[in-house]
Write a protein that holds these residues in place. Structure first.
Motif, mmCIF file in Angstrom:
data_model
loop_
_atom_site.group_PDB
_atom_site.id
_atom_site.type_symbol
_atom_site.label_atom_id
_atom_site.label_comp_id
_atom_site.label_asym_id
_atom_site.label_seq_id
_atom_site.Cartn_x
_atom_site.Cartn_y
_atom_site.Cartn_z
ATOM 1 N N ARG A 60 54.074 -15.208 63.998
ATOM 2 C CA ARG A 60 53.723 -16.412 64.743
ATOM 3 C C ARG A 60 52.372 -16.268 65.425
ATOM 4 O O ARG A 60 51.601 -17.214 65.506
ATOM 5 C CB ARG A 60 54.815 -16.714 65.770
ATOM 6 C CG ARG A 60 56.057 -17.292 65.107
ATOM 7 C CD ARG A 60 55.757 -18.665 64.545
ATOM 8 N NE ARG A 60 56.818 -19.115 63.643
ATOM 9 C CZ ARG A 60 56.689 -19.181 62.337
ATOM 10 N NH1 ARG A 60 55.558 -18.822 61.763
ATOM 11 N NH2 ARG A 60 57.680 -19.613 61.585
ATOM 12 N N ASN A 86 48.679 -18.664 65.225
ATOM 13 C CA ASN A 86 47.733 -19.029 66.274
ATOM 14 C C ASN A 86 46.321 -18.602 65.898
ATOM 15 O O ASN A 86 45.366 -19.349 66.095
ATOM 16 C CB ASN A 86 48.128 -18.389 67.594
ATOM 17 C CG ASN A 86 48.993 -19.288 68.464
ATOM 18 O OD1 ASN A 86 49.437 -18.895 69.512
ATOM 19 N ND2 ASN A 86 49.227 -20.506 68.039
ATOM 20 N N CYS A 130 50.287 -32.046 62.975
ATOM 21 C CA CYS A 130 51.310 -31.691 61.991
ATOM 22 C C CYS A 130 50.688 -31.485 60.620
ATOM 23 O O CYS A 130 49.644 -32.055 60.295
ATOM 24 C CB CYS A 130 52.373 -32.787 61.891
ATOM 25 S SG CYS A 130 53.035 -33.348 63.476
ATOM 26 N N SER A 144 49.092 -24.736 72.218
ATOM 27 C CA SER A 144 49.540 -24.148 70.956
ATOM 28 C C SER A 144 50.348 -22.870 71.116
ATOM 29 O O SER A 144 51.029 -22.448 70.185
ATOM 30 C CB SER A 144 48.331 -23.847 70.054
ATOM 31 O OG SER A 144 47.480 -22.901 70.665
ATOM 32 N N ILE A 186 54.084 -22.495 70.126
ATOM 33 C CA ILE A 186 54.428 -22.497 68.700
ATOM 34 C C ILE A 186 54.780 -21.092 68.224
ATOM 35 O O ILE A 186 55.350 -20.902 67.150
ATOM 36 C CB ILE A 186 53.261 -23.079 67.863
ATOM 37 C CG1 ILE A 186 52.937 -24.490 68.334
ATOM 38 C CG2 ILE A 186 53.583 -23.120 66.382
ATOM 39 C CD1 ILE A 186 54.086 -25.460 68.222
ATOM 40 N N ARG A 196 59.161 -24.250 67.537
ATOM 41 C CA ARG A 196 58.453 -24.873 66.414
ATOM 42 C C ARG A 196 59.418 -25.684 65.547
ATOM 43 O O ARG A 196 59.141 -26.826 65.163
ATOM 44 C CB ARG A 196 57.761 -23.790 65.590
ATOM 45 C CG ARG A 196 56.765 -24.318 64.570
ATOM 46 C CD ARG A 196 55.883 -23.174 64.098
ATOM 47 N NE ARG A 196 54.821 -23.682 63.258
ATOM 48 C CZ ARG A 196 54.779 -23.508 61.932
ATOM 49 N NH1 ARG A 196 55.752 -22.873 61.316
ATOM 50 N NH2 ARG A 196 53.777 -23.972 61.237
ATOM 51 N N TYR A 217 55.508 -29.634 59.690
ATOM 52 C CA TYR A 217 55.434 -28.545 60.655
ATOM 53 C C TYR A 217 54.461 -28.902 61.773
ATOM 54 O O TYR A 217 53.399 -29.472 61.517
ATOM 55 C CB TYR A 217 54.990 -27.249 59.958
ATOM 56 C CG TYR A 217 55.916 -26.849 58.826
ATOM 57 C CD1 TYR A 217 56.985 -25.989 59.042
ATOM 58 C CD2 TYR A 217 55.726 -27.368 57.540
ATOM 59 C CE1 TYR A 217 57.844 -25.643 58.009
ATOM 60 C CE2 TYR A 217 56.578 -27.027 56.502
ATOM 61 C CZ TYR A 217 57.646 -26.163 56.742
ATOM 62 O OH TYR A 217 58.492 -25.834 55.717
ATOM 63 N N HIS A 250 51.890 -27.721 64.721
ATOM 64 C CA HIS A 250 51.019 -26.586 65.012
ATOM 65 C C HIS A 250 50.445 -26.611 66.428
ATOM 66 O O HIS A 250 50.024 -25.585 66.946
ATOM 67 C CB HIS A 250 49.865 -26.532 64.009
ATOM 68 C CG HIS A 250 50.316 -26.288 62.612
ATOM 69 N ND1 HIS A 250 50.436 -25.032 62.065
ATOM 70 C CD2 HIS A 250 50.704 -27.148 61.641
ATOM 71 C CE1 HIS A 250 50.864 -25.120 60.820
ATOM 72 N NE2 HIS A 250 51.042 -26.399 60.535
#
Length: 309
Positions: free
Chosen positions: A60, A64, A239, A273, A276, A282, A294, A296
């Motif tokens: 994850r 980022n 997204c 962010s 996420i 998420r 998804y 972001h």
């Protein structure tokens, strides 16, 4: 920050002035961390971004980093256009170098538009990435134009508007704040939502919640406080339809494009962010907000920050 390929004396190298312009564009890309997750390499009329720490790209935190690479890519493309070149953007994929993020290639001379020149100048003049927007003035036309400004393929900007969606988002924000307690970068992003305004509290409709939100369900007052802050100004979702490294990079480009488009409209965008990084947040944002894809980043929209006295 900058590396060079060997000079082959082809006459197609970037000049010192052009090199400075490209380097400054990348230096002014927004990044929340003290270390930038990319390096710029210049070749024969090419400018390539390479990811640092690519071994963790599927974690994850790696998402980022790729989002931040995307913000630099948007600035880099704009810089090449400002130098008077028609440019192509090649996002790395299978079969390319493992650490390569993207290549911007100058293919032919083409004058930049007045809008492109204005946006490029704005890159170096924008306030810090983490500056908070001033209160939203309620200008619907400007918001519609901001939503329509996105040019990044495979990405969408979606307005968080329905009150049941706000309630779901509030629960997930609270969950992220509790799970990432001690992460000062996440705390900085979420602070405006986690600081309650008792006078602004309003009832939030209860809806059937999926398991992801059950951990924070008992904190009804805190959820109401966060929801009140969420509805005080527009919140956009960035997204993508896919979840590949290419999608993560394009999501970052969409974030930076939204910041620049907002500046042109007299607005300010503050991305969020870090939350996420949590898989359940998420997934919860996508499932509970009905996103076909998804999420972001979230974008808080308002007026530019007040100048410091």
């Amino acid at each position: 920050m900058l590396t060079r390929r060997p000079n082959r004396q082809s006459g197609d190298q970037w000049s010192k002035t052009e090199t400075t312009t490209l380097l400054n564009a990348v230096r002014h890309a927004p990044v929340l961390h003290p270390e930038r997750p990319y390096v710029l390499q210049l070749g024969e009329r090419t400018a390539s971004l390479y990811q640092l720490g690519a071994a963790q790209r599927h974690e994850r935190a790696g998402i980022n980093r790729l989002v931040y690479c995307g913000t630099a890519l948007a600035n880099l493309f704009l810089a090449v256009r400002s130098l008077g070149w028609r440019a192509t953007m090649e996002i790395a994929g299978d079969g390319m170098e493992p650490d390569l993020v993207a290549v911007v290639r100058a293919v032919a001379r083409a004058e930049p538009t007045a809008a492109e020149l204005w946006l490029h100048r704005r890159v170096e003049r924008m306030d810090p990435y983490w500056a908070e927007p001033s209160p939203w003035p309620g200008e619907a036309t400007a918001l519609d134009r901001l939503l329509a400004s996105n040019w990044c393929p495979g990405t969408d900007l979606r307005l968080l508007s329905d009150r049941s969606e706000v309630a779901a988002a509030a629960r997930l924000v609270l969950h992220a704040g509790r799970r990432l307690d001690g992460d000062r970068w996440c705390a900085d992003e979420l602070r405006p939502w986690l600081t309650p305004q008792p006078s602004a509290l309003s009832p939030v409709p209860t809806t059937e919640q999926r398991p992801v939100a059950t951990l924070v369900e008992p904190y009804a007052d805190a959820v109401c406080a966060i929801a009140a802050r969420l509805v005080s100004g527009p919140v956009l979702l960035v997204c993508t339809r896919g979840d590949t490294p290419r999608d993560h990079v394009l999501a970052g480009a969409a974030v930076q494009n939204a910041r620049l488009a907002a500046a042109a409209l007299g607005l300010w965008v503050r991305p969020v962010s870090r939350l996420i990084r949590l898989d359940e947040v998420r997934a919860g944002l996508a499932e509970q907000l009905g996103v076909d894809g998804y999420v972001h980043a979230l974008l808080r929209v308002g007026l530019p920050p007040e100048p410091e006295s």
